[in-house]
Design a protein around this motif. Structure first.
Motif, PDB file in Angstrom:
ATOM      1  N   GLY A  17       0.815  -1.216   0.000  1.00 36.54           N
ATOM      2  CA  GLY A  17       0.000   0.000   0.000  1.00 36.54           C
ATOM      3  C   GLY A  17       0.847   1.263   0.000  1.00 36.54           C
ATOM      4  N   LEU A  18       1.905   1.266   0.799  1.00 39.30           N
ATOM      5  CA  LEU A  18       2.792   2.426   0.839  1.00 39.30           C
ATOM      6  C   LEU A  18       3.541   2.619  -0.477  1.00 39.30           C
ATOM      7  CD1 LEU A  18       4.260   2.165   4.442  1.00 39.30           C
ATOM      8  CD2 LEU A  18       2.695   3.901   3.555  1.00 39.30           C
ATOM      9  N   VAL A  19       3.949   1.524  -1.094  1.00 42.01           N
ATOM     10  CA  VAL A  19       4.647   1.624  -2.387  1.00 42.01           C
ATOM     11  C   VAL A  19       3.719   2.212  -3.440  1.00 42.01           C
ATOM     12  CG1 VAL A  19       5.622   0.264  -4.291  1.00 42.01           C
ATOM     13  CG2 VAL A  19       6.347  -0.176  -1.951  1.00 42.01           C
ATOM     14  N   ILE A  20       2.494   1.735  -3.504  1.00 48.32           N
ATOM     15  CA  ILE A  20       1.550   2.237  -4.501  1.00 48.32           C
ATOM     16  C   ILE A  20       1.224   3.707  -4.244  1.00 48.32           C
ATOM     17  CG2 ILE A  20      -0.817   2.043  -5.368  1.00 48.32           C
ATOM     18  CD1 ILE A  20      -0.552  -1.007  -4.934  1.00 48.32           C
ATOM     19  N   ALA A  21       0.927   4.048  -2.993  1.00 43.31           N
ATOM     20  CA  ALA A  21       0.589   5.437  -2.671  1.00 43.31           C
ATOM     21  C   ALA A  21       1.785   6.363  -2.890  1.00 43.31           C
ATOM     22  CB  ALA A  21       0.112   5.536  -1.227  1.00 43.31           C
ATOM     23  N   GLY A  22       2.962   5.945  -2.450  1.00 38.60           N
ATOM     24  CA  GLY A  22       4.148   6.776  -2.617  1.00 38.60           C
ATOM     25  C   GLY A  22       4.519   6.969  -4.073  1.00 38.60           C
ATOM     26  N   THR A  23       4.432   5.910  -4.855  1.00 38.07           N
ATOM     27  CA  THR A  23       4.732   6.010  -6.279  1.00 38.07           C
ATOM     28  C   THR A  23       3.769   6.963  -6.971  1.00 38.07           C
ATOM     29  OG1 THR A  23       5.617   3.767  -6.319  1.00 38.07           O
ATOM     30  CG2 THR A  23       4.950   4.697  -8.429  1.00 38.07           C
ATOM     31  N   THR A  24       2.505   6.849  -6.639  1.00 39.44           N
ATOM     32  CA  THR A  24       1.497   7.713  -7.259  1.00 39.44           C
ATOM     33  C   THR A  24       1.724   9.175  -6.897  1.00 39.44           C
ATOM     34  OG1 THR A  24      -0.095   5.899  -7.194  1.00 39.44           O
ATOM     35  CG2 THR A  24      -0.970   8.119  -7.529  1.00 39.44           C
ATOM     36  N   VAL A  25       1.964   9.439  -5.628  1.00 45.52           N
ATOM     37  CA  VAL A  25       2.165  10.828  -5.192  1.00 45.52           C
ATOM     38  C   VAL A  25       3.427  11.419  -5.821  1.00 45.52           C
ATOM     39  CG1 VAL A  25       2.713  12.233  -3.167  1.00 45.52           C
ATOM     40  CG2 VAL A  25       0.841  10.601  -3.062  1.00 45.52           C
ATOM     41  N   ALA A  45       9.576  14.061 -18.491  1.00 44.69           N
ATOM     42  CA  ALA A  45       8.271  13.519 -18.108  1.00 44.69           C
ATOM     43  C   ALA A  45       8.215  12.031 -18.442  1.00 44.69           C
ATOM     44  CB  ALA A  45       7.148  14.269 -18.816  1.00 44.69           C
ATOM     45  N   LEU A  46       8.787  11.657 -19.571  1.00 46.84           N
ATOM     46  CA  LEU A  46       8.850  10.238 -19.929  1.00 46.84           C
ATOM     47  C   LEU A  46       9.703   9.473 -18.929  1.00 46.84           C
ATOM     48  CD1 LEU A  46       8.204   7.956 -21.909  1.00 46.84           C
ATOM     49  CD2 LEU A  46      10.265   8.599 -23.162  1.00 46.84           C
ATOM     50  N   LEU A  47      10.796  10.067 -18.483  1.00 44.63           N
ATOM     51  CA  LEU A  47      11.643   9.438 -17.475  1.00 44.63           C
ATOM     52  C   LEU A  47      10.867   9.223 -16.172  1.00 44.63           C
ATOM     53  CD1 LEU A  47      14.505   8.470 -16.674  1.00 44.63           C
ATOM     54  CD2 LEU A  47      14.924  10.818 -15.900  1.00 44.63           C
ATOM     55  N   PHE A  48      10.100  10.232 -15.759  1.00 45.41           N
ATOM     56  CA  PHE A  48       9.276  10.100 -14.550  1.00 45.41           C
ATOM     57  C   PHE A  48       8.206   9.021 -14.734  1.00 45.41           C
ATOM     58  CE2 PHE A  48      10.217  14.847 -13.899  1.00 45.41           C
ATOM     59  CZ  PHE A  48      11.396  14.567 -13.223  1.00 45.41           C
ATOM     60  N   ASP A  49       7.631   8.954 -15.929  1.00 44.00           N
ATOM     61  CA  ASP A  49       6.631   7.922 -16.207  1.00 44.00           C
ATOM     62  C   ASP A  49       7.233   6.521 -16.123  1.00 44.00           C
ATOM     63  OD1 ASP A  49       4.775   9.906 -16.608  1.00 44.00           O
ATOM     64  OD2 ASP A  49       4.821   9.790 -18.801  1.00 44.00           O
ATOM     65  N   ALA A  54       8.040   1.411 -13.143  1.00 42.47           N
ATOM     66  CA  ALA A  54       8.875   0.461 -12.409  1.00 42.47           C
ATOM     67  C   ALA A  54       8.349   0.266 -10.988  1.00 42.47           C
ATOM     68  CB  ALA A  54      10.321   0.950 -12.375  1.00 42.47           C
ATOM     69  N   GLY A  55       7.916   1.336 -10.342  1.00 41.90           N
ATOM     70  CA  GLY A  55       7.344   1.224  -8.998  1.00 41.90           C
ATOM     71  C   GLY A  55       6.071   0.398  -8.994  1.00 41.90           C
ATOM     72  N   ILE A  61       4.427  -7.341  -8.478  1.00 44.02           N
ATOM     73  CA  ILE A  61       5.196  -8.526  -8.098  1.00 44.02           C
ATOM     74  C   ILE A  61       4.973  -8.849  -6.620  1.00 44.02           C
ATOM     75  CG2 ILE A  61       7.547  -9.405  -7.771  1.00 44.02           C
ATOM     76  CD1 ILE A  61       8.266  -7.851 -10.363  1.00 44.02           C
ATOM     77  N   ASN A  62       4.968  -7.823  -5.787  1.00 41.38           N
ATOM     78  CA  ASN A  62       4.734  -8.039  -4.363  1.00 41.38           C
ATOM     79  C   ASN A  62       3.304  -8.482  -4.074  1.00 41.38           C
ATOM     80  OD1 ASN A  62       7.055  -7.453  -2.486  1.00 41.38           O
ATOM     81  ND2 ASN A  62       7.201  -5.742  -3.919  1.00 41.38           N
ATOM     82  N   ILE A  63       2.353  -8.007  -4.844  1.00 42.82           N
ATOM     83  CA  ILE A  63       0.969  -8.462  -4.682  1.00 42.82           C
ATOM     84  C   ILE A  63       0.873  -9.948  -5.004  1.00 42.82           C
ATOM     85  CG2 ILE A  63      -1.351  -8.304  -5.688  1.00 42.82           C
ATOM     86  CD1 ILE A  63      -0.858  -5.264  -5.905  1.00 42.82           C
ATOM     87  N   PHE A  64       1.561 -10.379  -6.047  1.00 45.05           N
ATOM     88  CA  PHE A  64       1.575 -11.796  -6.392  1.00 45.05           C
ATOM     89  C   PHE A  64       2.204 -12.615  -5.268  1.00 45.05           C
ATOM     90  CE2 PHE A  64       3.634 -15.498  -8.387  1.00 45.05           C
ATOM     91  CZ  PHE A  64       2.501 -16.139  -8.862  1.00 45.05           C
ATOM     92  N   GLN A  65       3.304 -12.125  -4.686  1.00 47.08           N
ATOM     93  CA  GLN A  65       3.941 -12.816  -3.570  1.00 47.08           C
ATOM     94  C   GLN A  65       3.009 -12.881  -2.365  1.00 47.08           C
ATOM     95  OE1 GLN A  65       7.543 -10.626  -2.959  1.00 47.08           O
ATOM     96  NE2 GLN A  65       8.632 -11.660  -4.614  1.00 47.08           N
TER      97      GLN A  65
END
Length: 75
Positions: A17-25, A45-49, A54-55, A61-65
């Protein structure tokens, strides 16, 4: 279920949850505010995307684990 396994599953869920929220913010902040404020070209902007992608891939991958941990704990 084992109490230690329950705690590990809960901790992994919070991490995801923290990874998803942090990546989005961070992605929204850099793409919408920081990049234009600094006058960065569109290629940044493409680099940030790509960094956000990657995040999100890391989160998937972690959700699958996590799903596998829960499946193994039910057996």
């Amino acid at each position: 279920m084992n109490k230690d396994l329950d705690n590990a599953i809960a901790q992994k869920g919070r991490h995801i949850g923290l990874v998803i929220a942090g990546t989005t913010v961070l992605w929204l902040a850099t793409t919408l505010f920081l990049g234009p404020a600094l006058g960065l070209p569109g290629r940044y902007a493409l680099l940030f995307d790509l960094a956000a992608l990657a995040g999100f891939i890391y989160a998937v991958i972690n959700i699958f684990q996590l799903w596998r941990m829960r499946q193994d704990s039910q057996r």
